[in-house]
Design a protein around this motif. Structure first.
Motif, PDB file in Angstrom:
ATOM      1  N   LEU A   1       0.800  -1.180  -0.144  1.00 18.78           N
ATOM      2  CA  LEU A   1       0.039   0.120   0.067  1.00 18.78           C
ATOM      3  C   LEU A   1       0.937   1.193   0.057  1.00 18.78           C
ATOM      4  CD1 LEU A   1      -2.948  -0.896   2.595  1.00 18.78           C
ATOM      5  CD2 LEU A   1      -2.971  -1.002   0.263  1.00 18.78           C
ATOM      6  N   LEU A   2       0.624   2.055  -0.941  1.00 20.94           N
ATOM      7  CA  LEU A   2       1.584   3.320  -1.094  1.00 20.94           C
ATOM      8  C   LEU A   2       0.691   4.441  -0.407  1.00 20.94           C
ATOM      9  CD1 LEU A   2       2.670   2.459  -4.821  1.00 20.94           C
ATOM     10  CD2 LEU A   2       3.778   2.126  -2.655  1.00 20.94           C
ATOM     11  N   ASP A   3       1.665   5.601   0.093  1.00 20.01           N
ATOM     12  CA  ASP A   3       0.995   6.698   0.748  1.00 20.01           C
ATOM     13  C   ASP A   3       0.952   7.515  -0.406  1.00 20.01           C
ATOM     14  OD1 ASP A   3       1.305   5.771   3.314  1.00 20.01           O
ATOM     15  OD2 ASP A   3       3.386   6.484   3.460  1.00 20.01           O
ATOM     16  N   THR A   4       1.650   7.731  -1.448  1.00 24.71           N
ATOM     17  CA  THR A   4       1.511   8.770  -2.646  1.00 24.71           C
ATOM     18  C   THR A   4       1.785   7.799  -3.952  1.00 24.71           C
ATOM     19  OG1 THR A   4       3.947   9.273  -2.547  1.00 24.71           O
ATOM     20  CG2 THR A   4       2.275  10.711  -1.325  1.00 24.71           C
ATOM     21  N   GLU A   5       1.205   8.519  -4.937  1.00 27.25           N
ATOM     22  CA  GLU A   5       1.537   8.157  -6.418  1.00 27.25           C
ATOM     23  C   GLU A   5       3.000   8.155  -6.631  1.00 27.25           C
ATOM     24  OE1 GLU A   5      -0.267   6.587 -10.143  1.00 27.25           O
ATOM     25  OE2 GLU A   5      -1.059   7.056  -8.097  1.00 27.25           O
ATOM     26  N   PRO A   6       3.527   6.941  -7.104  1.00 28.38           N
ATOM     27  CA  PRO A   6       4.816   6.764  -7.313  1.00 28.38           C
ATOM     28  C   PRO A   6       5.635   7.355  -8.700  1.00 28.38           C
ATOM     29  CG  PRO A   6       3.891   4.748  -7.778  1.00 28.38           C
ATOM     30  CD  PRO A   6       2.807   5.536  -7.320  1.00 28.38           C
ATOM     31  N   GLU A   7       6.480   7.811  -8.621  1.00 33.78           N
ATOM     32  CA  GLU A   7       7.367   8.171 -10.223  1.00 33.78           C
ATOM     33  C   GLU A   7       7.360   6.807 -10.665  1.00 33.78           C
ATOM     34  OE1 GLU A   7      10.693  10.335  -9.894  1.00 33.78           O
ATOM     35  OE2 GLU A   7       9.926  11.999  -8.519  1.00 33.78           O
ATOM     36  N   ARG A   8       6.893   6.843 -12.092  1.00 33.62           N
ATOM     37  CA  ARG A   8       6.834   5.856 -12.949  1.00 33.62           C
ATOM     38  C   ARG A   8       7.994   5.750 -13.881  1.00 33.62           C
ATOM     39  NH1 ARG A   8       1.579   2.969 -12.286  1.00 33.62           N
ATOM     40  NH2 ARG A   8       0.536   4.384 -10.761  1.00 33.62           N
ATOM     41  N   ALA A   9       9.207   4.960 -14.152  1.00 34.07           N
ATOM     42  CA  ALA A   9      10.041   5.021 -15.036  1.00 34.07           C
ATOM     43  C   ALA A   9       9.671   4.218 -16.405  1.00 34.07           C
ATOM     44  CB  ALA A   9      11.392   4.287 -14.515  1.00 34.07           C
ATOM     45  N   GLU A  10      10.144   4.861 -17.351  1.00 31.90           N
ATOM     46  CA  GLU A  10       9.870   4.233 -18.576  1.00 31.90           C
ATOM     47  C   GLU A  10      10.411   2.940 -18.949  1.00 31.90           C
ATOM     48  OE1 GLU A  10       8.116   4.530 -22.472  1.00 31.90           O
ATOM     49  OE2 GLU A  10       7.846   5.682 -20.788  1.00 31.90           O
ATOM     50  N   PRO A  11       9.827   1.925 -19.306  1.00 33.37           N
ATOM     51  CA  PRO A  11      10.430   0.451 -19.291  1.00 33.37           C
ATOM     52  C   PRO A  11      11.448   0.609 -20.300  1.00 33.37           C
ATOM     53  CG  PRO A  11       8.054   0.111 -19.190  1.00 33.37           C
ATOM     54  CD  PRO A  11       8.555   1.782 -19.452  1.00 33.37           C
ATOM     55  N   GLU A  12      12.647  -0.052 -19.924  1.00 28.94           N
ATOM     56  CA  GLU A  12      13.771  -0.239 -20.842  1.00 28.94           C
ATOM     57  C   GLU A  12      13.527  -1.239 -22.129  1.00 28.94           C
ATOM     58  OE1 GLU A  12      17.292  -1.168 -18.916  1.00 28.94           O
ATOM     59  OE2 GLU A  12      17.297   0.247 -17.610  1.00 28.94           O
ATOM     60  N   PRO A  13      13.810  -0.671 -23.174  1.00 32.85           N
ATOM     61  CA  PRO A  13      13.406  -1.686 -24.393  1.00 32.85           C
ATOM     62  C   PRO A  13      14.533  -2.861 -24.438  1.00 32.85           C
ATOM     63  CG  PRO A  13      14.912   0.477 -24.850  1.00 32.85           C
ATOM     64  CD  PRO A  13      14.639   0.612 -23.521  1.00 32.85           C
ATOM     65  N   ALA A  14      13.894  -3.960 -24.753  1.00 30.76           N
ATOM     66  CA  ALA A  14      14.524  -5.044 -24.796  1.00 30.76           C
ATOM     67  C   ALA A  14      15.800  -5.164 -25.895  1.00 30.76           C
ATOM     68  CB  ALA A  14      13.679  -6.295 -24.919  1.00 30.76           C
ATOM     69  N   GLY A  15      16.706  -5.744 -25.711  1.00 31.62           N
ATOM     70  CA  GLY A  15      17.748  -6.022 -26.849  1.00 31.62           C
ATOM     71  C   GLY A  15      17.104  -6.956 -27.892  1.00 31.62           C
ATOM     72  N   VAL A  16      17.480  -6.558 -29.160  1.00 37.29           N
ATOM     73  CA  VAL A  16      17.090  -7.317 -30.251  1.00 37.29           C
ATOM     74  C   VAL A  16      18.127  -8.112 -30.886  1.00 37.29           C
ATOM     75  CG1 VAL A  16      15.661  -7.484 -32.319  1.00 37.29           C
ATOM     76  CG2 VAL A  16      14.624  -6.233 -30.483  1.00 37.29           C
ATOM     77  N   ARG A  17      18.266  -9.194 -31.218  1.00 31.99           N
ATOM     78  CA  ARG A  17      19.242  -9.912 -31.938  1.00 31.99           C
ATOM     79  C   ARG A  17      18.875 -10.109 -33.458  1.00 31.99           C
ATOM     80  NH1 ARG A  17      23.722 -13.010 -30.030  1.00 31.99           N
ATOM     81  NH2 ARG A  17      24.594 -14.489 -31.603  1.00 31.99           N
ATOM     82  N   ALA A  18      19.246  -8.947 -33.944  1.00 30.11           N
ATOM     83  CA  ALA A  18      18.457  -8.934 -35.528  1.00 30.11           C
ATOM     84  C   ALA A  18      19.369  -9.755 -36.361  1.00 30.11           C
ATOM     85  CB  ALA A  18      18.503  -7.501 -35.996  1.00 30.11           C
TER      86      ALA A  18
END
Length: 250
Positions: A135-152
């Protein structure tokens, strides 16, 4: 005997093994006749992006076939260690603030996950099990998900070129081996899709294109190892409604 580039070869082999293990489970896309799978890592990344807006915070997330014993046999040879087609079960943890009742917060997150799984990916999800762990007291800061590496992988041969030309294919990939695997009775294509296209729709289009292009028209299986690019915007195929994130409850 060692050579000057042995350390580089060892590093490359290690990276390849880590990528294979990092895929997680290979989940069925669509039904038993669709011949498509997606890595759990790719699916989880899309689901996280879909629910990163205001509201409950998604924690750990795993996806598996709800009842493996009752899953039908796929009609196309599956990738190694892939799960059989059948309704999936999402298990996740969540954190929430006191801004709304916990049942309403959980219902909103469950609805957002179900919508994203269907509209953005094409996963058949039978149930979503959410557990509130914080349970959180305040709305958290949300980090942008890191893009997954692609083995092209560079498209080669009739099957590779046909697959790479399908709308929504961002690149062929080579995590389980070559981008195109030709078996005795089927062809398997490994690729990454663009997030502006529904993964199942892309996989079905690739299957049709490769089947038509290859001599003998063999059955084709598709494995999506990554979903790349920016999330689909409002109005895009499979995209979220304006505002994105977890819809407010009630």
């Amino acid at each position: 005997m060692t050579t000057a580039d042995s350390p580089n070869r060892a590093d490359g082999w290690t990276a390849a093994v880590r990528q294979r293990l990092g895929l997680g489970r290979l989940l069925p896309l669509g039904g038993p006749a669709d011949g498509a799978w997606i890595s759990e890592r790719a699916a989880v990344a899309v689901l996280r992006r879909a629910v990163r807006g205001p509201g409950p915070v998604l924690g750990e997330l795993r996806i598996a076939v709800a009842d493996p014993g009752a899953a039908p046999v796929p009609q196309v040879p599956s990738p190694p260690s892939a799960l059989p087609p059948g309704p999936l079960r999402i298990e996740a943890t969540m954190a929430a603030t006191a801004d709304q009742p916990l049942p309403a917060a959980a219902a909103a997150l469950r609805a957002a996950l179900l919508a994203a799984a269907s509209r953005r990916l094409g996963l058949v999800v039978g149930e979503v099990d959410l557990q509130v762990t914080e349970l959180l007291d305040t709305e958290p800061e949300r980090a942008e998900p890191e893009p997954a590496g692609v083995r092209a992988a560079k498209p080669e041969g009739t099957a590779g070129l046909a697959a790479a030309g399908v709308a929504g294919v961002s690149t062929l990939t080579r995590v389980l081996g070559a981008a195109v695997h030709t078996g005795a009775d089927h062809v398997r294509v490994e690729l990454a899709t663009d997030d502006g296209h529904r993964a199942l729709d892309v996989a079905l289009a690739v299957r049709a294109a490769v089947t038509e292009a290859v001599d003998g028209h063999p059955p084709v299986a598709v494995l999506v190892t990554a979903v790349t690019g920016a999330p689909a915007g409002p109005g895009a195929p499979g995209g979220p409604k304006a505002g994105g994130g977890v819809p407010p409850a009630g």
